[in-house]
Design a protein around this motif. Sequence first.
Motif, short mmCIF file in Angstrom:
data_model
loop_
_atom_site.label_atom_id
_atom_site.label_comp_id
_atom_site.label_asym_id
_atom_site.label_seq_id
_atom_site.Cartn_x
_atom_site.Cartn_y
_atom_site.Cartn_z
N SER A 24 0.96 -1.10 0.02
CA SER A 24 -0.01 0.16 -0.09
C SER A 24 0.87 1.28 -0.06
O SER A 24 1.93 1.15 0.09
N LYS A 25 0.17 2.40 -0.34
CA LYS A 25 0.88 3.70 -0.30
C LYS A 25 1.62 4.07 0.96
O LYS A 25 1.31 3.74 1.96
N LEU A 26 2.40 5.26 0.73
CA LEU A 26 3.02 5.86 1.75
C LEU A 26 2.08 6.36 2.98
O LEU A 26 2.43 6.13 4.18
N PHE A 27 0.94 6.98 2.58
CA PHE A 27 0.34 7.72 3.49
C PHE A 27 -1.21 7.37 3.43
O PHE A 27 -2.06 7.92 4.11
N SER A 28 -1.44 6.35 2.46
CA SER A 28 -3.00 5.87 2.52
C SER A 28 -3.07 4.13 2.32
O SER A 28 -1.86 3.55 1.81
N GLY A 29 -4.16 3.52 2.47
CA GLY A 29 -4.16 2.32 2.25
C GLY A 29 -4.49 1.85 1.01
O GLY A 29 -5.02 0.49 0.75
N VAL A 62 -1.64 9.01 7.01
CA VAL A 62 -0.98 8.06 8.03
C VAL A 62 0.03 7.24 7.53
O VAL A 62 -0.19 6.79 6.76
N ILE A 63 1.27 7.28 8.14
CA ILE A 63 2.44 6.75 7.50
C ILE A 63 2.31 4.94 7.63
O ILE A 63 2.02 4.42 8.67
N ASN A 64 2.93 4.44 6.35
CA ASN A 64 2.91 3.12 6.43
C ASN A 64 4.48 2.70 7.01
O ASN A 64 5.45 2.97 6.60
N LYS A 87 2.04 7.71 14.97
CA LYS A 87 1.32 6.43 14.52
C LYS A 87 1.70 5.90 13.29
O LYS A 87 1.69 6.69 12.34
N ARG A 107 0.85 2.69 10.35
CA ARG A 107 0.18 1.81 9.65
C ARG A 107 0.65 0.55 9.36
O ARG A 107 2.04 0.75 9.07
N ASP A 123 1.46 -2.38 6.74
CA ASP A 123 1.12 -2.33 5.11
C ASP A 123 0.47 -3.19 4.55
O ASP A 123 0.80 -4.15 4.27
N GLU A 124 -0.84 -2.76 4.62
CA GLU A 124 -2.11 -3.53 3.87
C GLU A 124 -2.84 -2.80 3.00
O GLU A 124 -3.13 -1.42 3.35
N VAL A 125 -3.55 -3.22 2.05
CA VAL A 125 -4.46 -2.57 1.18
C VAL A 125 -5.71 -2.47 2.00
O VAL A 125 -6.33 -3.51 1.98
N THR A 126 -6.24 -1.19 2.24
CA THR A 126 -7.30 -1.23 2.99
C THR A 126 -8.51 -0.30 2.25
O THR A 126 -9.35 0.40 2.75
N ASP A 127 -7.89 0.54 1.11
CA ASP A 127 -8.72 1.50 0.54
C ASP A 127 -8.40 1.27 -1.03
O ASP A 127 -7.63 0.50 -1.49
#
Lengths: 489, 95
Positions: free
Chosen positions: A34-39, A65-67, B61, B63, B65-69
Amino acid sequence: MNVQSKPSKFIKGATGDWEVVIGMEVHAQVSSKSKLFSGASTAFGGAPNSHVSLVDAAMPGMLPVINGECVNQAVRTGLGLNAQINLRSVFDRKNYFYPDLPQGYQISQYKQPVVGEGVVVVDLAEGEAVSIGIERLHLEQDAGKSVHDRHPQMSAVDLNRSGVALMEIVSKPDLRSSEEAKAFLAKLRSIMRYLGTCDGNMEEGSLRADVNVSVRKPGEPLGTRCEIKNVNSLRFIGQAIEHEARRQIEIIEDGGVIVQETRLFDPNKGETRSMRSKEEAHDYRYFPDPDLLPLELTAEAVAELKAKLPELPDEKKARFVRDFGLSSYDAGQLVAERETAEYFETVAKGRDAKLAANWVINELFGRLNKEGKAIASSPMSAGQLGGLIELISDKTISGKIAKDLFEILWTEGGDARALVESRGMAQVTDLGAIGAIVDDLIAQNPDKVAQAKANPKAMMWFVGQAMKSSGGKASPQAVNDLLKSKLGV
Amino acid sequence: MSVDAQTVRRIARLARIAVAEDEVEHLQGELNAMLAFVEQLSEVNVDGVEPMTSVTPMAMKMRADEVTDGGKAEAVLGNAPQSDDGYYMVPKVIE
């Protein structure tokens, strides 16, 4: 900064020798789901705007939100570049307007990057090696993609790449030729592929380079540089540097001055041209991104990542030279790609490693190149090639038959030992059988016997005939020994 | 610190805000009033004080590393004045 190049790398101009000085900024896409700041997904080639969250589209109120994995990947890469890891770094906004940048700014790192100075050793031809300094590595967002050929008056924007994590790796101006620049990028790619932090796919844009080029008379201060944007193949980087250095030398020798500017490489014409429109926009008004706290790492977390790093190309090469007795050059060829090194190690395991290296480098690489295949899609597995190596080592087959066997394994597949048995390819070492062939030849060719006795070199005719009569399966050594004793030469 | 008319024009251009020539003087006054207000902060001695990045001390905070969006091109394009075949359509921009 004061690295002096060897005179052989100088470019000859009308007024004498010139030295080219090159620094690179490499953008490497972080391998992550997933991306640097999004899912949203980072997968390549989705339908337009299908891998986009409202964060990537910069909708009001969305917060980054950072990965954590992207941060780990940057740290691993920094460690692989023998670089300083900064336990505290800061994300900044780099402000500019472009339709594929919906935020109006790129989240990047400016004064406090996550990785500081490092060094990469780059191997060149003829065993020469140069150390290239790394200035920094920072994390930033990729932009979206604009498509200009879908509509006559409009551009189409796809934000799938928007927000994908990139590592920008900046070298010191330590490179002194297009060869060095290409070898440097190839080495960075190799290190990142070993680490699994970037797939290094230049066709899909996972690895792009901006190249800063200037020229000077040897020993003089640095000249004014031009930046060549987004050169995306090793070949083009070489061409772009060669062309740009020549262009600058011609301008200076004609009494002109170099204007610092951004230039674009045109692969069709093999030349660089000015991108004047961007010049004015170089006021990015960086400031710390108020949506993000500083990135803080613990020494323990960094040590843990370091402890789990895989063996990198330099270490692997040293081990191949030390443990297998390979030449530095051969070892370098084997370790350049992680998959190749793994293939070779499987072939060599418990077998004659030097023989394995010869077969992998000469026969396998040759055949893969000829058919334009990558090692991952080789029709011959490492186990199959290993079987062939064993048969040569235990003298079951001769080197010549081995090449035939290689062909069969490549085109038909199968197990090396079983094939040799079922097709009767084993080398004949039975002295009785070879003796009979040799006796026959001697009896039927008295003239050749006389020649051989007069000139031992003529004995080669008998060796050839004996090999032919045995269908290539006679052991050449056994034939030679028998002939020598029977002819008394 | 204060800005001159030239700086006002430059800031406006960088922000892609159209500012008519007769607005420049007024904006210059407004910007300088704001800068003067903020400048009062420089009266405070902050020698040796770390810049504050958060009101409460906390770590950023992270996250997993998962695809959620993603997978919502229609919503993403929902406010676009013009779209075509999943793309945003914008006035032609080319180097």
